[in-house]
Design a protein around this motif. Structure first.
Motif, PDB file in Angstrom:
ATOM      1  N   ILE A  42     106.635 -27.580  25.008  1.00  0.00           N
ATOM      2  CA  ILE A  42     105.395 -28.286  25.336  1.00  0.00           C
ATOM      3  C   ILE A  42     105.528 -28.863  26.744  1.00  0.00           C
ATOM      4  O   ILE A  42     106.617 -28.875  27.326  1.00  0.00           O
TER       5      ILE A  42
ATOM      6  N   TYR B 120     102.113 -22.120  16.563  1.00  0.00           N
ATOM      7  CA  TYR B 120     102.596 -22.096  17.938  1.00  0.00           C
ATOM      8  C   TYR B 120     102.235 -20.770  18.611  1.00  0.00           C
ATOM      9  O   TYR B 120     102.010 -20.722  19.815  1.00  0.00           O
TER      10      TYR B 120
ATOM     11  N   THR C  74     106.869 -28.868  15.921  1.00  0.00           N
ATOM     12  CA  THR C  74     106.415 -27.562  16.391  1.00  0.00           C
ATOM     13  C   THR C  74     107.596 -26.599  16.398  1.00  0.00           C
ATOM     14  O   THR C  74     108.694 -26.944  15.958  1.00  0.00           O
TER      15      THR C  74
ATOM     16  N   ILE D   9     100.412 -27.668  26.803  1.00  0.00           N
ATOM     17  CA  ILE D   9     100.526 -28.046  25.398  1.00  0.00           C
ATOM     18  C   ILE D   9     100.996 -29.492  25.340  1.00  0.00           C
ATOM     19  O   ILE D   9     101.991 -29.865  25.981  1.00  0.00           O
ATOM     20  N   TRP D  10     100.285 -30.319  24.557  1.00  0.00           N
ATOM     21  CA  TRP D  10     100.617 -31.719  24.371  1.00  0.00           C
ATOM     22  C   TRP D  10     100.954 -31.976  22.907  1.00  0.00           C
ATOM     23  O   TRP D  10     100.457 -31.293  22.011  1.00  0.00           O
TER      24      TRP D  10
END
Length: 584
Positions: free
Chosen positions: A499, A389, A406, A398-399
């Motif tokens: 995200i 991360y 994560t 961010i996907w």
């Protein structure tokens, strides 16, 4: 006279040998640089069955000699997209018996299967023995067929590990742990005899959410499902004990048919088209790999998006198989930044973290690329935690998928010491130093050393918090709340701001095209692997290092027992460095 004859014979001998050598070099060059670009795999798909089988589905980095038969998730999705618009494709067969796939990758491939079905293609999945991830992928098909001697093996998501504290105590081995983040649990295998309540609590949260997302996908895909899957798993032995595992799966709607491979072939005969004489033709199978190679568009455009894969643990140094090596990765990013044709970067991450210093080196290169005007979108595969991360935080977006994990924003360091274990067998360690700072894996650390390491870890954690706050535009209090080593699923990460979107890699690429404002731009998948010359150079270097080691008068016995400083240096370089700090 006799001497001249011998000279001519010797000349002829050398000429023949050199000619063979020259032929070998030419053949090697052709094999390395020409054959890979010759496409002889264009397949005639009309009247055939398009098949995905016996291929690993992975985003791994690879060494020079790895097989090129594997398709990445992105390539499979592209191939299915081509097939969805191809009138010659009528049936797609997924032989999942030997496919290695994660739940997150199954989700992504499954979305492309939905497109096939939407366009009227019949998708059939078959398995000799369907694991949980394989079954998730199979559930997207029109039909799921199981071997009569097989089963659908479901178990949920779990976290179990071996705890070493009692073993270490019994053998007088001390592993000093330094942690920043209350829920950073990686060091607990050394400091605990069982799972801590903090780890149990946070693991329960993300594991339950993963399982909930998995169940949701399967339930939406399988309208014939006639049982609660949790009930099916927990009561499998008691459910209809007279039935086989395959029969139970069919009775409760997990699969549609039970067929042997011979019966499956007959079934395909029934599905096959008839020729002009009304005779059923034997169905031909075309591999998805050969179909994709024949259909994929050549990259003639000047501008492009680069898809760069980051798979494995983040480590310092040069290329390593299935690792994100800071030196090698940074070099590639630097090359990308100098290519004016690159208009965007899709960074595909599948990493649990690793070296904090290596993560920062890579992040700096990514930030440099972004500052040069190249937008960056991160697509998380199975995991982008801790250092994974860290390198993602500055991306434009961010996907992740609902089955990705994560977070794990925290820092830890380890310093093992074996002084007590050695003294038990009569080994004593003594000496003097000009300072009070003496890191060692032999001597137990002083309070001064412990404070130094803990302070460094705390500072690295503070940097991590600030990095996430700035990169994600979140206030510090919010980042502190979602950090502390906590792990989140993709859906949870979307809620807490880690995200931006839930979606597949293909959807992330489409979003990147929108950011660039160039819908027709080419996409180039950069297979992150070393060249032949990188391979040769690295292995020659490793061989030389090994050769020098054994040629020296420092034998194994002296290396271990007579020179602890060398041993310390090697282990610290491998697993712990105060100035680099490990981020996991």
């Amino acid at each position: 006279m006799f001497t001249r004859i011998l000279d001519r014979i010797d000349f002829l001998r050398r000429l023949i040998i050199n000619s063979f050598f020259l032929i070998f070099i030419i053949a090697l060059i052709i094999g390395l640089f020409i054959f890979p670009f010759i496409n002889n795999n264009k397949a005639d798909i009309k009247g055939s069955i398009l098949s995905l089988s016996t291929k690993d589905i992975s985003d791994r980095s690879s060494s020079y000699f790895d097989s090129e038969e594997n398709l990445t998730v992105y390539e499979i999705a592209n191939a299915f997209e081509y097939a969805s618009y191809d009138d010659d494709v009528e049936i797609v067969f997924l032989d999942l018996s030997y496919i290695s796939i994660s739940s997150a990758s199954a989700f992504e491939v499954g979305k492309s299967i939905q497109l096939l079905r939407k366009k009227g293609k019949k998708v059939i999945a078959y398995g000799d023995f369907l694991t949980q991830s394989q079954y998730l992928l199979a559930s997207y098909a029109d039909e799921v067929i199981l071997n009569p001697f097989g089963m659908v093996f479901l178990e949920g998501f779990k976290k179990y590990q071996v705890y070493l504290k009692d073993f270490l105590d019994n053998n007088n081995i001390v592993v000093n742990t330094f942690v920043a983040g209350d829920y950073k649990s990686a060091t607990e295998i050394f400091s605990e005899s069982k799972m801590s309540e903090q780890d149990r609590q946070q693991s329960k949260i993300f594991l339950n959410d993963l399982w909930r997302n998995w169940l949701k996908e399967v339930s939406n895909n399988r309208s014939s499902l006639d049982v609660d899957i949790n009930f099916f798993i927990n009561n499998f032995n008691e459910l209809d004990p007279s039935l086989s595992a395959a029969e139970k799966a069919k009775k409760y709607g997990l699969v549609d048919k039970i067929l042997t491979r011979i019966e499956l072939r007959k079934y395909f005969y029934e599905l096959a088209n008839k020729d002009e004489n009304n005779i059923i033709k034997e169905p031909k199978t075309v591999s998805l790999k050969s179909y994709y190679d024949g259909k994929k568009e050549s990259n003639f455009s000047k501008d492009k998006i680069i898809v760069l894969n980051a798979y494995g643990e983040i480590i310092d140094g040069s290329f390593q198989d299935n690792q994100i090596s800071s030196e090698f990765f940074s070099k590639k990013l630097n090359e990308i930044s100098k290519d004016p044709s690159v208009k965007g970067l899709l960074l595909r991450i599948n990493s649990p973290g690793g070296s904090g210093f290596a993560s920062e080196v890579i992040r700096q290169e990514l930030l440099n690329l972004k500052n040069s005007g190249v937008p960056i979108v991160v697509s998380i595969s199975d995991i982008a935690a801790s250092g994974g991360y860290w390198i993602s935080a500055n991306a434009d977006e961010i996907w992740a998928t609902p089955l990705s994990v994560t977070g794990s924003i925290g820092v830890f360091a380890l310093l093992p010491t074996i002084e007590n274990a050695l003294s038990k067998f009569g080994f004593n360690y003594d000496g003097l130093s000009t300072t009070d700072f003496n890191p060692s894996i032999v001597a137990n650390p002083s309070e001064n050393l412990k404070s130094f390491i803990q302070n460094y870890v705390d500072r690295a954690y503070s940097d991590f918090i600030n990095l996430v706050s700035e990169g994600r535009n979140l206030n510090i209090d919010s980042v502190n709340e979602i950090s502390n080593g906590k792990i989140w699923t993709g859906t949870q990460a979307l809620e807490n701001g880690l995200i931006d979107n839930i979606g597949t890699q293909s959807e992330a690429i489409e979003r990147l095209k929108e950011i660039i404002g160039y819908e027709e731009i080419d996409v180039e998948y950069l297979n992150f692997k070393q060249s032949f010359f990188d391979f040769l150079g690295n292995n020659l270097l490793n061989f030389q290092t090994l050769n020098n080691f054994f040629k020296s008068d420092l034998n194994i016995k002296n290396y271990i027992f007579n020179d602890f400083n060398l041993l310390e240096k090697e282990i610290i370089n491998l697993r712990f460095d105060c100035l680099n700090c490990l981020i996991k």
